[in-house]
Design a protein around this motif. Structure first.
Motif, mmCIF file in Angstrom:
data_model
loop_
_atom_site.group_PDB
_atom_site.id
_atom_site.type_symbol
_atom_site.label_atom_id
_atom_site.label_comp_id
_atom_site.label_asym_id
_atom_site.label_seq_id
_atom_site.Cartn_x
_atom_site.Cartn_y
_atom_site.Cartn_z
ATOM 1 N N SER A 25 -1.002 7.956 14.135
ATOM 2 C CA SER A 25 -1.896 8.154 15.285
ATOM 3 C C SER A 25 -3.346 7.837 14.957
ATOM 4 C CB SER A 25 -1.758 9.575 15.832
ATOM 5 O OG SER A 25 -2.052 10.526 14.832
ATOM 6 N N PHE A 27 -7.073 8.388 12.689
ATOM 7 C CA PHE A 27 -7.831 9.535 12.199
ATOM 8 C C PHE A 27 -7.776 10.674 13.210
ATOM 9 C CE2 PHE A 27 -9.734 6.128 9.667
ATOM 10 C CZ PHE A 27 -9.607 6.708 8.402
ATOM 11 N N SER A 29 -9.188 14.687 14.319
ATOM 12 C CA SER A 29 -10.292 15.633 14.167
ATOM 13 C C SER A 29 -9.839 16.806 13.306
ATOM 14 C CB SER A 29 -10.738 16.127 15.547
ATOM 15 O OG SER A 29 -9.670 16.762 16.207
ATOM 16 N N GLN A 87 -15.968 22.765 14.329
ATOM 17 C CA GLN A 87 -15.808 21.507 13.582
ATOM 18 C C GLN A 87 -15.957 21.763 12.084
ATOM 19 O OE1 GLN A 87 -18.150 18.177 14.977
ATOM 20 N NE2 GLN A 87 -17.127 18.143 16.974
ATOM 21 N N ILE A 175 -22.283 13.767 15.514
ATOM 22 C CA ILE A 175 -21.479 14.602 14.606
ATOM 23 C C ILE A 175 -21.441 14.014 13.196
ATOM 24 C CG2 ILE A 175 -20.141 15.607 16.488
ATOM 25 C CD1 ILE A 175 -17.770 13.878 15.722
ATOM 26 N N LYS A 193 -18.866 6.774 8.509
ATOM 27 C CA LYS A 193 -19.990 5.849 8.342
ATOM 28 C C LYS A 193 -20.093 5.056 9.646
ATOM 29 C CE LYS A 193 -21.737 2.614 4.882
ATOM 30 N NZ LYS A 193 -21.695 1.320 5.578
ATOM 31 N N ARG A 194 -21.201 5.253 10.366
ATOM 32 C CA ARG A 194 -21.303 4.665 11.710
ATOM 33 C C ARG A 194 -21.412 3.143 11.678
ATOM 34 N NH1 ARG A 194 -24.561 7.868 13.554
ATOM 35 N NH2 ARG A 194 -23.358 8.941 15.131
ATOM 36 N N LEU A 195 -20.624 2.484 12.546
ATOM 37 C CA LEU A 195 -20.816 1.057 12.814
ATOM 38 C C LEU A 195 -21.959 0.927 13.828
ATOM 39 C CD1 LEU A 195 -17.020 0.160 12.976
ATOM 40 C CD2 LEU A 195 -18.631 -0.724 11.276
ATOM 41 N N SER A 196 -21.778 1.502 15.011
ATOM 42 C CA SER A 196 -22.847 1.566 16.020
ATOM 43 C C SER A 196 -22.316 2.270 17.258
ATOM 44 C CB SER A 196 -23.311 0.161 16.430
ATOM 45 O OG SER A 196 -24.351 0.236 17.399
ATOM 46 N N GLY B 26 -14.594 16.442 18.158
ATOM 47 C CA GLY B 26 -14.661 15.848 16.820
ATOM 48 C C GLY B 26 -14.345 14.364 16.866
ATOM 49 N N PHE B 27 -14.081 13.778 15.706
ATOM 50 C CA PHE B 27 -13.753 12.354 15.668
ATOM 51 C C PHE B 27 -12.403 12.116 16.330
ATOM 52 C CE2 PHE B 27 -16.890 12.586 12.249
ATOM 53 C CZ PHE B 27 -17.727 11.561 12.653
ATOM 54 N N SER B 29 -9.249 9.203 17.282
ATOM 55 C CA SER B 29 -8.633 7.949 16.858
ATOM 56 C C SER B 29 -8.963 6.855 17.865
ATOM 57 C CB SER B 29 -7.121 8.126 16.750
ATOM 58 O OG SER B 29 -6.571 8.519 17.988
ATOM 59 N N ASN B 31 -7.384 3.516 19.380
ATOM 60 C CA ASN B 31 -6.140 2.759 19.467
ATOM 61 C C ASN B 31 -6.126 1.884 20.710
ATOM 62 O OD1 ASN B 31 -4.203 3.809 17.264
ATOM 63 N ND2 ASN B 31 -5.003 5.706 18.134
ATOM 64 N N VAL B 50 -5.046 9.314 21.701
ATOM 65 C CA VAL B 50 -3.702 9.251 21.106
ATOM 66 C C VAL B 50 -3.580 10.333 20.036
ATOM 67 C CG1 VAL B 50 -2.190 7.837 19.636
ATOM 68 C CG2 VAL B 50 -3.382 6.789 21.576
ATOM 69 N N PHE B 51 -2.515 11.103 20.072
ATOM 70 C CA PHE B 51 -2.363 12.137 19.046
ATOM 71 C C PHE B 51 -0.903 12.320 18.637
ATOM 72 C CE2 PHE B 51 -2.251 14.208 23.129
ATOM 73 C CZ PHE B 51 -1.242 15.142 23.022
ATOM 74 N N HIS B 52 -0.730 12.790 17.397
ATOM 75 C CA HIS B 52 0.577 13.076 16.814
ATOM 76 C C HIS B 52 1.205 14.280 17.506
ATOM 77 C CE1 HIS B 52 3.592 13.691 13.656
ATOM 78 N NE2 HIS B 52 3.264 14.968 13.695
ATOM 79 N N GLN B 87 -3.641 0.380 15.891
ATOM 80 C CA GLN B 87 -4.877 0.953 15.346
ATOM 81 C C GLN B 87 -5.983 -0.104 15.348
ATOM 82 O OE1 GLN B 87 -4.544 3.016 11.592
ATOM 83 N NE2 GLN B 87 -3.164 4.570 12.428
ATOM 84 N N THR B 180 -9.415 1.169 9.394
ATOM 85 C CA THR B 180 -9.201 1.788 10.704
ATOM 86 C C THR B 180 -10.468 2.532 11.124
ATOM 87 O OG1 THR B 180 -6.834 2.017 10.319
ATOM 88 C CG2 THR B 180 -7.815 3.527 11.919
ATOM 89 N N MET B 182 -12.787 5.024 13.957
ATOM 90 C CA MET B 182 -12.643 6.179 14.846
ATOM 91 C C MET B 182 -13.828 6.197 15.805
ATOM 92 S SD MET B 182 -13.788 8.487 11.800
ATOM 93 C CE MET B 182 -13.282 7.071 10.885
ATOM 94 N N SER B 184 -16.670 8.645 18.086
ATOM 95 C CA SER B 184 -17.238 9.947 18.443
ATOM 96 C C SER B 184 -17.915 9.796 19.791
ATOM 97 C CB SER B 184 -18.207 10.457 17.375
ATOM 98 O OG SER B 184 -19.373 9.673 17.326
ATOM 99 N N TYR B 189 -18.688 4.150 17.166
ATOM 100 C CA TYR B 189 -17.571 3.750 16.297
ATOM 101 C C TYR B 189 -17.966 3.954 14.841
ATOM 102 C CZ TYR B 189 -15.450 1.872 20.477
ATOM 103 O OH TYR B 189 -14.887 1.759 21.728
ATOM 104 N N HIS B 190 -16.985 4.363 14.029
ATOM 105 C CA HIS B 190 -17.247 4.711 12.632
ATOM 106 C C HIS B 190 -16.075 4.254 11.758
ATOM 107 C CE1 HIS B 190 -20.058 7.983 14.165
ATOM 108 N NE2 HIS B 190 -19.248 7.838 15.194
ATOM 109 N N THR B 191 -16.402 3.863 10.513
ATOM 110 C CA THR B 191 -15.369 3.739 9.489
ATOM 111 C C THR B 191 -15.372 5.032 8.673
ATOM 112 O OG1 THR B 191 -16.955 2.626 8.041
ATOM 113 C CG2 THR B 191 -15.467 1.219 9.321
#
Lengths: 216, 216
Positions: A25, A27, A29, A87, A175, A193-196, B26-27, B29, B31, B50-52, B87, B180, B182, B184, B189-191
């Motif tokens: 699924s 990442f 939280s 969190q 966050i 680590k933020r992309l943007s 929180g963060f 996913s 998808n 999307v969640f497990h 993903q 992949t 995520m 917020s 968008y973040h790695t």
């Protein structure tokens, strides 16, 4: 690319399969849910299934497995009708993970893990003092998922506590600046680590990077 | 810490409130859900919900808002009974965000964003070729959430495609190595940067860091 078909998936050794499926699924939280039972014993448990359900009304959901260590959380929410979501950040991620140990009914996860309970006037449920973004909820509905006997627990957000500097001009909460962590699989913890941030998507125009404050 | 009580929450300007509430879980996913309609037109839409749901049977859920851009995804899943989840990684996060633009019915998000549809024998729904971890699902159940008229769509995983090197000895998939991403809030968008995997938590023993392969 490895291709796993349905037959191979069904034949996987159960513990291997749990690891694979929990990774799919993406990442997740990482949140601590704080509750209190009828005897005023505090409970704290980590959940990786908390998700946004709607902004108006402000609803958050999570999945509970009645036969697992979650069971104290579920019972307390059913008894008291309130809970908190906190969190997890990089200052206490190991203590947060430790709340998933199968403590017995009288043992308080706050005491066992060194985390600090904190209360506000409007809620009977304990917050985690060490969390920089947390909120109180009242139970709104429990929806049974009959396919696998889990429960979707839905709460309405009543009170929010957040580090002031993280709230940006347009309401976005940074966050990442709170070192909020996330989970992959069952047991891997990560910071971000933020992309943007990106502008609102419209047909025919590619999205552009925007500032943390939501400005182009 | 800033304290926001229920009255202040209810009085927030709607767009500000949407940003705040979307930051609380929180963060999330990131998808892309791939579907196809009865006329064989492919559809692709980004979801952060999307969640497990469970490993046995292998179930994944996501939340659909029938009145939003999600509506094509929902209608196609109802018609065809199949979908894919792909993903999002750091190589195509901006194209993935662009799928949230309100394209009209005949416009294919693959064509509009430059992503590549990919098919396998067992599924009518399109995969995203650029994704390094993706799976096909058959629709299992749609659970209405009456509180806010959203729908919980539940699928059972039938086929998995994953970069082979990312699958570790115990079944854990190193989605960080796949870059992949995520989300917020609504648009950030973040790695990820791994802290560690942790050992299974037991009362009385603090968890220890374990290797990527799940070894102590």
């Amino acid at each position: 690319m490895k291709y796993i078909n349905h037959e191979e998936l069904l034949k996987m050794e159960p513990q291997y399969r749990v690891q694979v499926i929990n990774s799919l699924s993406g990442f997740k939280s990482a949140n601590l849910i704080g509750t209190r039972d009828e005897n005023n014993i505090n409970n704290l448990a980590i959940f990786s299934s908390v998700f946004h359900l709607g902004a108006s009304p402000a609803l958050v959901g999570f999945i509970s497995r009645p036969d697992s260590v979650d069971r104290h959380t579920l019972r307390n929410i059913q008894q008291i009708g309130q809970f908190t979501i906190n969190q997890v950040n990089a200052d206490f991620w190991q203590a947060a993970h430790q709340t998933s140990a199968r403590y017995s009914d009288g043992e308080c996860e706050f005491k066992q893990t060194g985390l600090t309970p904190h209360f506000i006037d409007n809620s009977d449920a304990p917050f985690v003092k060490e969390s920089q973004l947390k909120y109180a909820l009242k139970l709104n509905e429990i929806v049974p998922i009959r396919l696998n006997n889990t429960l979707l627990v839905i709460g309405e957000i009543t009170d929010i506590l957040c580090d002031k500097a993280a709230i940006k001009a347009d309401g976005y909460i940074d966050i990442e600046s709170l070192n909020t962590v996330m989970v992959s699989g069952l047991d891997s913890y990560h910071t971000s680590k933020r992309l943007s941030r990106l502008s609102y998507a419209k047909p025919g125009i590619l999205p552009t990077k925007i500032s943390l404050d939501g400005k182009s």
